[in-house]
Design an enzyme around this catalytic site. Structure first.
Site, PDB file in Angstrom:
ATOM      1  N   ASN A 264       2.108  -5.090  -3.189  1.00 23.09           N
ATOM      2  CA  ASN A 264       0.722  -5.479  -2.874  1.00 23.09           C
ATOM      3  C   ASN A 264      -0.110  -4.238  -2.544  1.00 23.09           C
ATOM      4  OD1 ASN A 264      -1.233  -7.612  -2.191  1.00 23.09           O
ATOM      5  ND2 ASN A 264      -0.965  -6.982  -0.051  1.00 23.09           N
TER       6      ASN A 264
ATOM      7  N   ASP B  78     -11.954 -10.787  -0.035  1.00 23.70           N
ATOM      8  CA  ASP B  78     -13.165 -11.086   0.721  1.00 23.70           C
ATOM      9  C   ASP B  78     -14.285 -10.235   0.143  1.00 23.70           C
ATOM     10  OD1 ASP B  78     -12.394  -8.659   1.981  1.00 23.70           O
ATOM     11  OD2 ASP B  78     -11.926  -9.623   3.892  1.00 23.70           O
TER      12      ASP B  78
ATOM     13  N   GLU C 205       0.801  -1.239   0.000  1.00 20.95           N
ATOM     14  CA  GLU C 205       0.000   0.000   0.000  1.00 20.95           C
ATOM     15  C   GLU C 205       0.833   1.288   0.000  1.00 20.95           C
ATOM     16  OE1 GLU C 205      -2.641  -0.491   3.357  1.00 20.95           O
ATOM     17  OE2 GLU C 205      -3.632  -2.227   2.481  1.00 20.95           O
TER      18      GLU C 205
ATOM     19  N   HIS D 197     -10.357  -6.610  -1.572  1.00 26.56           N
ATOM     20  CA  HIS D 197     -11.361  -6.489  -0.499  1.00 26.56           C
ATOM     21  C   HIS D 197     -12.550  -5.762  -1.116  1.00 26.56           C
ATOM     22  CE1 HIS D 197      -8.672  -7.788   2.685  1.00 26.56           C
ATOM     23  NE2 HIS D 197      -7.753  -6.963   2.241  1.00 26.56           N
TER      24      HIS D 197
ATOM     25  N   GLU E 229      -5.899 -11.009  -1.063  1.00 27.90           N
ATOM     26  CA  GLU E 229      -6.656 -10.807   0.188  1.00 27.90           C
ATOM     27  C   GLU E 229      -8.156 -10.770  -0.059  1.00 27.90           C
ATOM     28  OE1 GLU E 229      -5.190  -7.476   2.492  1.00 27.90           O
ATOM     29  OE2 GLU E 229      -3.106  -7.857   1.925  1.00 27.90           O
TER      30      GLU E 229
HETATM   31  C1  XIL Z   1      -5.708  -6.496   8.684  1.00 28.17           C
HETATM   32  C2  XIL Z   1      -5.914  -7.684   9.612  1.00 28.17           C
HETATM   33  O1  XIL Z   1      -6.830  -8.567   9.014  1.00 28.17           O
HETATM   34  C3  XIL Z   1      -6.429  -7.214  10.961  1.00 28.17           C
HETATM   35  O2  XIL Z   1      -6.477  -8.307  11.873  1.00 28.17           O
HETATM   36  C4  XIL Z   1      -5.523  -6.116  11.514  1.00 28.17           C
HETATM   37  O3  XIL Z   1      -6.061  -5.627  12.713  1.00 28.17           O
HETATM   38  C5  XIL Z   1      -5.380  -5.000  10.502  1.00 28.17           C
HETATM   39  O4  XIL Z   1      -4.894  -5.518   9.279  1.00 28.17           O
HETATM   40  N1  XIL Z   1      -4.799  -4.883   3.918  1.00 28.17           N
HETATM   41  C6  XIL Z   1      -3.723  -5.641   4.317  1.00 28.17           C
HETATM   42  C7  XIL Z   1      -3.833  -6.496   5.516  1.00 28.17           C
HETATM   43  O5  XIL Z   1      -2.709  -5.678   3.615  1.00 28.17           O
HETATM   44  O6  XIL Z   1      -2.622  -6.612   6.205  1.00 28.17           O
HETATM   45  C8  XIL Z   1      -4.901  -5.988   6.466  1.00 28.17           C
HETATM   46  O7  XIL Z   1      -5.057  -6.947   7.517  1.00 28.17           O
HETATM   47  C9  XIL Z   1      -6.197  -5.775   5.716  1.00 28.17           C
HETATM   48  C10 XIL Z   1      -6.025  -4.743   4.637  1.00 28.17           C
END
Ligand code: XIL
Length: 347
Positions: free
Chosen positions: A199, A267, A158, A235, A265
């Site tokens: 990423n 969801d 990020e 996400h 990631e």
């Molecule tokens: C999130 C985790 O799922 C949580 O448990 C934590 O509190 C915060 O981070 N992008 C990412 C991940 O790259 O590392 C993040 O994970 C979600 C968003």
């Protein structure tokens, strides 16, 4: 008596075949893990240390269904490097041991990010040289410890803001934009076999942010910086997800740079209340994204941010939303699970 009866031989043969070739047993053949392998991709999930160590159904389901895992938090700067002169590898080691014991690939996550950083790092006013030394030592230690075990590292997470310019982080502010080149080089020195990824979220399809990511990774590649792939976080929600054709086009322009893509990631959060219709819509979104990955030769992994609604970051980070993963809170398959299994079976 030394001779074995025929029945005994049959039982013995069954026993041997089930111990030697667990992947041949019907239950395992139906699992996403082997279906995905047969289609040439790895399927994975983010993993939290606590349920892995305390909830046996979590561990069993994970090993059965997934060929890859990402530590959800355990390898982040804050958790793994809580004091300047102290690392805490316990959770990360436990997750890595589990992956190795179960023949799973590991995505390391993440070496350089602006979140989940320890106070000792953000609160002291380090000079540029001190901060360079700290970051180099951190990367060398963490990537070095898991050298040879991590398939792919999210080296940088990020680093680009939503407006497409480099995000204002301590790394950019104190080290300048060249920190990006340096950290990939250091990670490569620490683990020369690992694939190194950039990423990010919100740049999965086409648009300002994905253009900015594309331009940045093209620059890194053209300067000979060791970068091997781009992670598309994915996400998304039922009302806001990228057009699959745009995702395919984005993955294909990254292929033209010689880069791999992992969906890292995914969801699909649902606004409460969760209904059958919403679960069906969720299943279609998961299926579309995996379909894009299967049809893109450089898309080699599909990873979700968890696998059971029992443990997901969604309800606490997106109040009013839930149900984002493919298994329910009791580890039962949701429509999204069946949709992925069906797609991976080639139907
Ligand atoms: C999130 C985790 O799922 C949580 O448990 C934590 O509190 C915060 O981070 N992008 C990412 C991940 O790259 O590392 C993040 O994970 C979600 C968003």
């Amino acid at each position: 008596m030394n001779t074995l009866s025929p029945l005994c031989c049959i039982l013995l043969a069954l026993l041997i075949s089930s111990t030697l070739a667990p992947s041949q047993s019907p239950a395992v053949d139906l699992a996403l893990r082997s279906l995905a392998r047969a289609r040439g991709i790895n399927i994975g999930a983010a993993v939290a240390a606590r349920p892995l160590l305390n909830d046996s159904l979590y561990a069993q389901t994970l090993a059965r269904e997934f060929g890859m895992l990402t530590p959800e938090n355990a390898m982040k700067f804050g958790p793994i490097h809580p004091a300047r002169d102290r690392y805490d590898f316990r959770d990360a080691d436990a997750i890595v041991e589990f992956a190795v014991a179960n023949g799973m690939r590991i995505r390391g996550h993440t070496l350089v990010w602006h979140n989940q950083q320890p106070r000792w790092l953000t609160e002291e006013d380090f000079s540029r040289d001190e901060l360079l030394a700290i970051l180099r030592e951190h990367i060398t230690t963490v990537a070095g410890r898991y050298r040879g075990k991590v398939t792919a590292w999210d080296v940088v997470n990020e680093a680009i803001g939503d407006n497409g310019s480099l995000r204002d982080t301590i790394w950019l502010r104190r080290l300048g934009p060249e920190y990006l080149d340096l950290v990939f080089r250091w990670a490569h020195e620490a683990d020369p076999e690992a694939q190194l990824f950039y990423n990010d979220y919100g740049g999965e399809g086409l648009g300002r942010k994905s253009d900015a990511i594309y331009t940045m990774v093209r620059g890194l590649s053209s300067r000979g910086v060791p970068i091997h792939g781009v992670g598309l976080q994915m996400h998304v929600s039922l009302d806001s997800f990228p057009n699959p054709q745009d995702v395919a086009a984005n993955i294909s322009r990254l292929a033209a740079l010689g880069l791999h893509v992992h969906i890292t990631e995914m969801d699909v959060r649902i606004r409460q209340p969760i209904t059958e219709e919403k679960l069906a819509a969720q299943a279609r979104i998961y299926q579309e994204i995996v379909r894009v990955c299967l049809s893109s030769p450089n898309c080699t992994a599909f990873v979700m941010w968890g696998f059971t609604d029992r443990y997901s970051w969604v309800p606490s980070f997106f109040p009013g939303f839930g149900g984002a993963l493919i298994l329910d809170e009791s580890y039962g398959p949701k429509p999204a699970y069946s949709a992925l299994a069906e797609l991976l079976r080639g139907r």
